[in-house]
Write a protein that holds these residues in place. Structure first.
Motif, PDB file in Angstrom:
ATOM      1  N   LEU A 105       0.939  -1.001   0.079  1.00 58.81           N
ATOM      2  CA  LEU A 105      -0.033   0.018   0.123  1.00 58.81           C
ATOM      3  C   LEU A 105       1.023   1.189  -0.032  1.00 58.81           C
ATOM      4  N   LEU A 122       0.459   4.179  -2.721  1.00 58.21           N
ATOM      5  CA  LEU A 122       0.302   5.642  -2.468  1.00 58.21           C
ATOM      6  C   LEU A 122       1.353   6.283  -3.169  1.00 58.21           C
ATOM      7  N   MET A 170       0.668   6.807  -6.556  1.00 56.76           N
ATOM      8  CA  MET A 170      -0.429   7.555  -6.941  1.00 56.76           C
ATOM      9  C   MET A 170      -0.006   8.961  -6.822  1.00 56.76           C
ATOM     10  N   MET A 171       0.869   9.171  -5.975  1.00 54.15           N
ATOM     11  CA  MET A 171       1.322  10.651  -5.621  1.00 54.15           C
ATOM     12  C   MET A 171       2.420  11.125  -6.797  1.00 54.15           C
ATOM     13  N   LEU A 180      -4.304   2.193  -9.384  1.00 54.92           N
ATOM     14  CA  LEU A 180      -5.012   1.614  -8.463  1.00 54.92           C
ATOM     15  C   LEU A 180      -5.374   0.191  -9.012  1.00 54.92           C
ATOM     16  N   ILE A 192      -2.801  -7.632  -6.368  1.00 59.70           N
ATOM     17  CA  ILE A 192      -3.272  -8.061  -5.147  1.00 59.70           C
ATOM     18  C   ILE A 192      -3.905  -9.533  -5.246  1.00 59.70           C
ATOM     19  N   VAL A 220      -8.193  -3.870  -3.405  1.00 57.25           N
ATOM     20  CA  VAL A 220      -7.482  -2.618  -2.644  1.00 57.25           C
ATOM     21  C   VAL A 220      -8.011  -2.203  -1.303  1.00 57.25           C
ATOM     22  N   ALA A 236      -6.082  -2.947   2.196  1.00 61.12           N
ATOM     23  CA  ALA A 236      -5.947  -1.791   3.072  1.00 61.12           C
ATOM     24  C   ALA A 236      -6.720  -1.989   4.603  1.00 61.12           C
ATOM     25  N   GLU A 274     -10.046   6.618   5.655  1.00 65.37           N
ATOM     26  CA  GLU A 274      -8.857   7.007   4.844  1.00 65.37           C
ATOM     27  C   GLU A 274      -8.832   6.162   3.547  1.00 65.37           C
ATOM     28  N   LEU A 286      -8.062   8.384   0.538  1.00 67.72           N
ATOM     29  CA  LEU A 286      -6.711   8.240   0.034  1.00 67.72           C
ATOM     30  C   LEU A 286      -6.753   7.536  -1.260  1.00 67.72           C
ATOM     31  N   PHE A 287      -7.572   6.528  -1.549  1.00 70.94           N
ATOM     32  CA  PHE A 287      -7.639   5.751  -2.651  1.00 70.94           C
ATOM     33  C   PHE A 287      -8.759   6.238  -3.780  1.00 70.94           C
ATOM     34  N   PHE A 288      -9.854   6.960  -3.315  1.00 67.37           N
ATOM     35  CA  PHE A 288     -10.874   7.175  -4.193  1.00 67.37           C
ATOM     36  C   PHE A 288     -11.148   8.730  -3.698  1.00 67.37           C
ATOM     37  N   PHE A 332      -9.078  11.435  -4.786  1.00 69.14           N
ATOM     38  CA  PHE A 332      -8.447  12.574  -5.405  1.00 69.14           C
ATOM     39  C   PHE A 332      -9.144  13.117  -6.660  1.00 69.14           C
ATOM     40  N   TRP A 374      -5.162  16.253  -0.932  1.00 73.37           N
ATOM     41  CA  TRP A 374      -4.961  14.931  -0.846  1.00 73.37           C
ATOM     42  C   TRP A 374      -3.308  14.349  -0.718  1.00 73.37           C
ATOM     43  N   SER A 377      -1.892  12.048   1.947  1.00 67.74           N
ATOM     44  CA  SER A 377      -1.221  10.845   1.462  1.00 67.74           C
ATOM     45  C   SER A 377       0.220  11.081   2.240  1.00 67.74           C
TER      46      SER A 377
END
Lengths: 161, 161
Positions: A106, A110, A113-114, A122, A129, B54, B58, B67, B71-73, B75, B85, B89
DNA sequence: CCTTGCCTTAAAGCCGACTTTAAGTTGTAG
DNA sequence: CTACAACTTAAAGTCGGCTTTAAGGCAAGG
């Protein structure tokens, strides 16, 4: 010998970043032994501080209070019980390893994603996974929510003493 | 193109090791988008499977559903939101690092307890945590309990398909 | 003597993350 | 036509982990 021989409950709480109510709760459910009392009031010393330090760390790492009791304070000497304890520990060690893995994954997600920003990252991660994630290490075992400590006042620890 | 175009809710649940009720719950709280419906019933496809993979990972790693959503959805494209965001992160990345640390520590403790057996190990570890543990990385942020999945039937995932 | 402050207990409340229940719809098989 | 399986919803229940509340005790200070 001990630099701090006697702490009240709220002094102890302060040191480990908990509230008194949590400490009483821990005593009730057997995470802490019944405290020594002086005129009805609980008194603690450094071994309690250390014990709670471990407890806190474990909670933060996702151990439930039940696990903490069993794993850290639950080794009785009888071979029978000791066997059980070893089994539990081995199990938990395995869990911790897969947990580490998951966190690593994760973290990676993350970070990607940044940089690269966005959903295919994602999606792709989810796929991965699913594929390799089938290596079935007994998954952790989520514990419960501590966010209370944030909803209510944060309880800053005393930096030292 | 997608090998599995349409899954019912319980098929999806099966694949990711959740129960249908959890999936409905996730939709309600915005972890999943409102599903496509066919005659009133939800239908899913592979992207949902990946998304949930995911999510599961998580959750198991201690993320709260909040979170995960953020964090994942979470943005959106506006620079404003995107800044937020990135902040979140970065924060979570730091948390994950200290979490990894904590897990490592406890893994070590557990292992030492299995060999050398006993309390001084524990005591000593508590001491160490207190001393160096004061490197104040924003501590995680325990999420909530999933042990339900153990209390109730375990929901074995379909190995593949 | 009375207030202040910290302690005590038991009981109730709360949050997150779901599950269970109750009541109803729909499509298929016999 | 009916029974069944699998879906639907809203609402209530559950569990872990605490916190809050209510009611009271006890020592120190003014």
């Amino acid at each position: 010998m001990n630099s701090v021989p006697q702490l009240t409950i709220s002094e102890l709480a302060q040191r480990v970043g908990l509230r008194p109510s949590a400490i009483r709760y821990y005593e009730r459910i057997g995470i802490l032994l019944p405290a020594q009392r002086i005129r009805g009031q609980r008194r603690y010393d450094l071994t309690d501080v250390h014990r709670l330090a471990v407890v806190q760390r474990a909670r933060q790492s996702g151990f439930t209070l039940g696990e903490i009791r069993r794993l850290f304070f639950g080794f009785r000497e009888g071979t029978r019980a000791s066997q059980r304890w070893h089994r539990l520990s081995r199990q938990k060690l395995a869990e911790l390893d897969t947990l580490s893995d998951g966190i690593h994954t994760l973290r990676g997600l993350l970070k990607r994603m940044m940089k690269k920003c966005r959903c295919d990252t994602l999606e792709h991660c989810g796929k991965r996974i699913l594929e390799n994630g089938c290596k079935q290490g007994r998954r952790p075992s989520l514990p419960a929510n501590n966010r209370h400590n944030r909803r209510h006042k944060p309880v800053r620890r005393t930096v030292n003493a």
